[in-house]
Write a protein that holds these residues in place. Sequence first.
Motif, short mmCIF file in Angstrom:
data_model
loop_
_atom_site.label_atom_id
_atom_site.label_comp_id
_atom_site.label_asym_id
_atom_site.label_seq_id
_atom_site.Cartn_x
_atom_site.Cartn_y
_atom_site.Cartn_z
N ASP A 29 0.82 -1.17 0.01
CA ASP A 29 -0.04 -0.05 0.03
C ASP A 29 0.79 1.32 -0.03
N ALA A 30 1.79 1.15 0.87
CA ALA A 30 2.89 2.39 0.86
C ALA A 30 3.48 2.56 -0.54
N LEU A 31 3.93 1.69 -1.34
CA LEU A 31 4.38 1.92 -2.40
C LEU A 31 3.51 2.17 -3.67
N ASN A 32 2.23 2.18 -3.41
CA ASN A 32 1.46 2.59 -4.41
C ASN A 32 0.66 4.00 -4.13
N ILE A 33 1.00 4.56 -2.83
CA ILE A 33 0.20 5.64 -2.44
C ILE A 33 0.57 6.77 -3.32
N GLY A 34 1.97 6.95 -3.78
CA GLY A 34 2.38 8.03 -4.77
C GLY A 34 1.20 8.08 -5.82
N GLN A 35 1.06 7.07 -6.28
CA GLN A 35 0.23 7.17 -7.52
C GLN A 35 -1.33 7.49 -7.35
N SER A 36 -1.76 7.44 -6.00
CA SER A 36 -3.11 7.95 -5.99
C SER A 36 -3.05 9.28 -5.53
N LEU A 37 -1.91 9.86 -4.94
CA LEU A 37 -1.90 11.08 -4.76
C LEU A 37 -1.33 12.25 -5.73
N THR A 38 -0.60 11.95 -6.81
CA THR A 38 -0.05 12.53 -7.97
C THR A 38 -0.70 11.97 -9.17
N ASP A 39 -0.42 12.95 -10.09
CA ASP A 39 -0.55 12.55 -11.38
C ASP A 39 0.51 11.78 -12.13
N GLU A 40 0.32 11.28 -13.35
CA GLU A 40 1.39 10.39 -14.11
C GLU A 40 2.74 11.31 -14.38
N SER A 41 2.59 12.58 -14.44
CA SER A 41 3.60 13.48 -14.74
C SER A 41 4.29 13.85 -13.63
N ASP A 42 3.94 13.40 -12.35
CA ASP A 42 4.71 13.92 -11.43
C ASP A 42 4.52 13.02 -10.21
N LYS A 43 4.83 11.84 -10.22
CA LYS A 43 4.63 10.89 -9.38
C LYS A 43 5.66 10.98 -7.76
N LEU A 44 4.82 10.70 -6.78
CA LEU A 44 5.54 10.79 -5.71
C LEU A 44 5.91 9.04 -5.39
N GLU A 45 7.31 8.85 -5.39
CA GLU A 45 7.86 7.62 -5.18
C GLU A 45 7.99 7.29 -3.59
N VAL A 46 7.40 6.58 -3.30
CA VAL A 46 7.48 5.94 -1.66
C VAL A 46 8.01 4.54 -1.46
N GLY A 47 9.02 4.48 -0.47
CA GLY A 47 9.51 3.31 -0.21
C GLY A 47 9.66 3.14 1.30
N THR A 48 9.63 1.83 1.81
CA THR A 48 9.78 1.61 3.37
C THR A 48 11.02 0.59 3.55
N ALA A 49 11.44 0.67 4.78
CA ALA A 49 12.52 0.04 5.18
C ALA A 49 12.55 -0.26 6.83
N SER A 50 13.33 -1.20 7.08
CA SER A 50 13.63 -1.48 8.62
C SER A 50 15.03 -1.54 8.95
N PHE A 51 15.62 -0.99 9.98
CA PHE A 51 16.90 -0.95 10.33
C PHE A 51 16.88 -1.42 11.79
N GLN A 52 17.96 -2.16 12.27
CA GLN A 52 18.09 -2.69 13.54
C GLN A 52 18.77 -1.62 14.46
N VAL A 53 18.15 -1.38 15.71
CA VAL A 53 18.52 -0.43 16.73
C VAL A 53 19.12 -1.42 17.68
N THR A 54 20.08 -0.53 18.26
CA THR A 54 20.82 -1.50 19.43
C THR A 54 20.58 -0.66 20.75
N THR A 55 20.52 -1.57 21.91
CA THR A 55 20.60 -0.87 23.15
C THR A 55 21.28 -1.37 24.11
#
Length: 499
Positions: A29-55
């Motif tokens: 859903d996150a990766l597709n949201i840019g297409q629903s918010l903008t038109d074809e000429s000005d897409k918002l590319e969205v990506g997600t990632a996770s990184f390890q936290v140390t404590t």
Amino acid sequence: MSSNTKHSHLSIMAAAALLLVAISSCDEDALNIGQSLTDESDKLEVGTASFQVTTRTIMADSVLSLASDCYFGRVRDPETNADVTSEFTTQFHLLETTNVWPEDKFLSHYDGKIAADSCDIVLYLGSPFRAADSLVAMKMRVSEMATPLEEGHRYYSNFNPSKAGMLRTGGISKSQMFSYLSLTGHEEVNSNDDKVEVIRITLNDPYTAVDGTTYKNYGTYLLRQYFDHPEYYRNSYVFTHNLCPGFLFQITDGLGFHAKVTNIGLRTYYTVQGDTSVVHTRMVLAGTSEVLQTTQVVNDTQALKQLVNETQHTYLKTPAGLFTEVTLPVKEVKQGHESDSLLAAKVSFQRLNNESTNERMLGIPQTLLMVQKDSLHNFFERGAVPDNITSYIAGYNNPTPTSTNTVVNNNSYTFNNLSSLITYLWQQRQQGMKSDPQWEAKHPDWNKMVLVPISFTTSSSSTSVTSVRHDMSLTSTRLVGGANNPHDPIQLSVVYAKF
């Protein structure tokens, strides 16, 4: 790009951020949201990632203790089998109602001069740490200060007025037994007949002042000074520095009682002739946040160090016990995404349930502050509040302090959006490295934060946090983490965006 276009892009990205916070667990859903918010000429590319936290767990050593919350008592911590002692000092504040009847109205006399019938200090108590300990016998000592605590001086929880030579030799030093519940230990506090438990310390023995003059009791000293030196009652500062520097309250014996001292009163009783009848009245001064109060905490350092050395989890422990240090993967988050916008960054710290069934286990910290390690002491010393850039608040089972108090019951502390923090730390590093290639080596804590149990106040008209102070109550919990964490790693989940 025109200003209108920029504004449009910012609005789109803001909308995306709000939506992505809610659906950050769903990559598709996150990766597709840019297409629903903008038109074809000005897409918002969205990506997600996770990184390890140390404590890891770190010692608090001591914390800034100037606050309105005083705690008193001594208990044994089941986790360490070591005693934790809370003691405090207080000065007294002149109230608007701190007035005395005219001298010629007094019916109370001693040695031909006005006198007090009696005098006492009363400590109003909150609920004890354990209700079952209400009858535990304790012993305390009340000592008169020779010199007052000073405004502008930073007093930490390891400060000991006795060792600092601040107690008056030959002054009031009274020992007293007490328990939370006693036959005479409660007082009405309002017109609804609500009662609170109190510790009452009478000051009716003969009192010798610094100049050698002896008075019937401490209250007589205060009353006579009221008429002999009215200038001493001009304000609380003058009163403290000329008449009453304050008192130190210490636990000398007993184990099993610990409670918050919700209010403190210094009361002088006397009798006057009213217009139509005899009047029994009193002069009242209060130990409040308007004057200086400090809590002294005595912990077993060796016992705490043993918990620090455990690496299968981390600890939070108050008062003045243990914090959790968090190393954020800032470089990993930004690597390859230097020009992308960081829309969201979220991390949760899962609490581990107590393995012991001991009913004396300490409570759960209710609110945590996440603050830069390098700024930890400075944050409290300058009276700062979280800015959601370099410092954040999260509640237990409740992400932020809100008026709705919505509980999510996930047994964790969640910091929902640290994107501004990640961006700030990255920019700080980049600027430092430009001026000095050895900057990162010289600043090893640049990406380290600390989780600190706190209490806070909010404004009466909103949920805005107006003050933050260290939690001085009895709390302890373990969190998932540590160098040898046997559970799933702590993850920082992020959402990127670019046009």
